[in-house]
Design a protein around this motif. Sequence first.
Motif, mmCIF file in Angstrom:
data_model
loop_
_atom_site.group_PDB
_atom_site.id
_atom_site.type_symbol
_atom_site.label_atom_id
_atom_site.label_comp_id
_atom_site.label_asym_id
_atom_site.label_seq_id
_atom_site.Cartn_x
_atom_site.Cartn_y
_atom_site.Cartn_z
ATOM 1 N N ALA A 1 -0.612 -2.411 -10.333
ATOM 2 C CA ALA A 1 -0.097 -1.626 -9.210
ATOM 3 C C ALA A 1 -0.704 -2.099 -7.896
ATOM 4 C CB ALA A 1 -0.409 -0.146 -9.429
ATOM 5 N N THR A 2 -2.007 -2.290 -7.889
ATOM 6 C CA THR A 2 -2.694 -2.728 -6.670
ATOM 7 C C THR A 2 -2.196 -4.104 -6.229
ATOM 8 O OG1 THR A 2 -4.665 -1.454 -7.285
ATOM 9 C CG2 THR A 2 -4.951 -3.205 -5.656
ATOM 10 N N ALA A 3 -1.999 -4.995 -7.203
ATOM 11 C CA ALA A 3 -1.513 -6.345 -6.887
ATOM 12 C C ALA A 3 -0.093 -6.309 -6.338
ATOM 13 C CB ALA A 3 -1.591 -7.227 -8.132
ATOM 14 N N LEU A 4 0.746 -5.444 -6.876
ATOM 15 C CA LEU A 4 2.121 -5.328 -6.390
ATOM 16 C C LEU A 4 2.159 -4.788 -4.958
ATOM 17 C CD1 LEU A 4 3.834 -3.904 -9.592
ATOM 18 C CD2 LEU A 4 4.487 -6.027 -8.433
ATOM 19 N N ALA B 1 -4.981 15.698 -9.509
ATOM 20 C CA ALA B 1 -5.941 14.632 -9.195
ATOM 21 C C ALA B 1 -5.372 13.260 -9.548
ATOM 22 C CB ALA B 1 -7.245 14.877 -9.951
ATOM 23 N N LYS B 2 -4.695 13.165 -10.685
ATOM 24 C CA LYS B 2 -4.101 11.899 -11.099
ATOM 25 C C LYS B 2 -3.010 11.476 -10.124
ATOM 26 C CE LYS B 2 -1.629 9.783 -14.996
ATOM 27 N NZ LYS B 2 -1.151 10.005 -16.394
ATOM 28 N N THR B 3 -2.151 12.421 -9.763
ATOM 29 C CA THR B 3 -1.073 12.119 -8.824
ATOM 30 C C THR B 3 -1.628 11.692 -7.477
ATOM 31 O OG1 THR B 3 0.420 13.695 -9.914
ATOM 32 C CG2 THR B 3 0.935 13.078 -7.643
ATOM 33 N N ALA B 4 -2.655 12.411 -6.999
ATOM 34 C CA ALA B 4 -3.254 12.084 -5.709
ATOM 35 C C ALA B 4 -3.876 10.693 -5.730
ATOM 36 C CB ALA B 4 -4.301 13.132 -5.343
ATOM 37 N N HIS B 5 -4.498 10.341 -6.861
ATOM 38 C CA HIS B 5 -5.122 9.016 -6.959
ATOM 39 C C HIS B 5 -4.069 7.915 -6.897
ATOM 40 C CE1 HIS B 5 -7.764 5.772 -8.075
ATOM 41 N NE2 HIS B 5 -7.001 5.488 -9.112
ATOM 42 N N GLY C 1 -1.001 3.774 -2.728
ATOM 43 C CA GLY C 1 0.237 3.357 -2.069
ATOM 44 C C GLY C 1 1.445 3.421 -2.983
ATOM 45 N N LEU C 2 1.353 4.194 -4.068
ATOM 46 C CA LEU C 2 2.444 4.281 -5.040
ATOM 47 C C LEU C 2 3.277 5.530 -4.811
ATOM 48 C CD1 LEU C 2 0.414 3.409 -8.283
ATOM 49 C CD2 LEU C 2 1.295 1.855 -6.526
#
Length: 295
Positions: free
Chosen positions: A18-21, A39-43, A48-49
């Motif tokens: 995800a970070t690479a994309l 918390a998971k959604t916020a992370h 940037g997703l």
Amino acid sequence: MPTVLLAGASGDLGERIATALVARGATVRALTRSGASVAKTAHLESLGLQVVAADYADAPALRAAATGADVVVSALAGLRPVVLDAQTQLLTAAVSAGVPRFIPSDYSADYRRLPAGTNRNLELRREFMTRLDTAPLQATSVLVGAFADMLTGQAPLVLFGRGRVLYWHDADQPLDFTTKDDAAAFTAEAALDPTTPRFLEVAGSTVSSRDLARTMTELTGEPYKPQYAGGIGFLRTIARVGKLASRDRTALYPAWQGMQYFDTMFSGDGTLQAVDNDRYGVRHWTSAAEVLAAR
């Protein structure tokens, strides 16, 4: 830039993909199950997703999540309920939504030539391959060998402080290693490339146990030597016995599965055949020596 639907974005490898994309400018939808924690959604959003929720058994919701995506990338990890069942539901949704491309959760040694019964986890990937190859979309599997990160963690190959590097059958058998970050970066490039072939193979390093022993000697100043641990037949026997004796069949990486991975590597059955590291330009690949040096 393409829109990518990413399954498994909250996992270790999935988050790296995800970070690479995002770093490459892609729009990334992170697929989560309904009821995911705040918390998971916020992370995921902080990376940037765009977070979209859908249960894998909910075909309409899964199709809606996939609609408009240019490629589905799976980084799901698990056994049959995940690698086969959930991924098949994801594939069905992709086809139904008209997504043109699909990258399955392989990121492994080459499982295509493995003898039956020698590696449970990789044979599940091969079984999913037969389903994927009949689907009316473009599929691309990314093969990376073993994760180099495990040389200093889960894979007890280098016996630190004991001056030994284990091997089975042949101390000079080539072994393919790629770090998770390098695998994720290459997968991101492949996801944004509409011309990918059915299989892409990359390796940060291809080294033997003898090479690793030489590297450890140079790094530590202490003599490291290859240590014979048995033949391939012995390795398969102890893996089989361990599997029969195991009471927990739901563990993803029990000790006997680790033996099966060593079988795949040291038998040569899973060795990569056509490494394509420079497909997206010449770049630095983190070597096994660098991983060991950073320990």
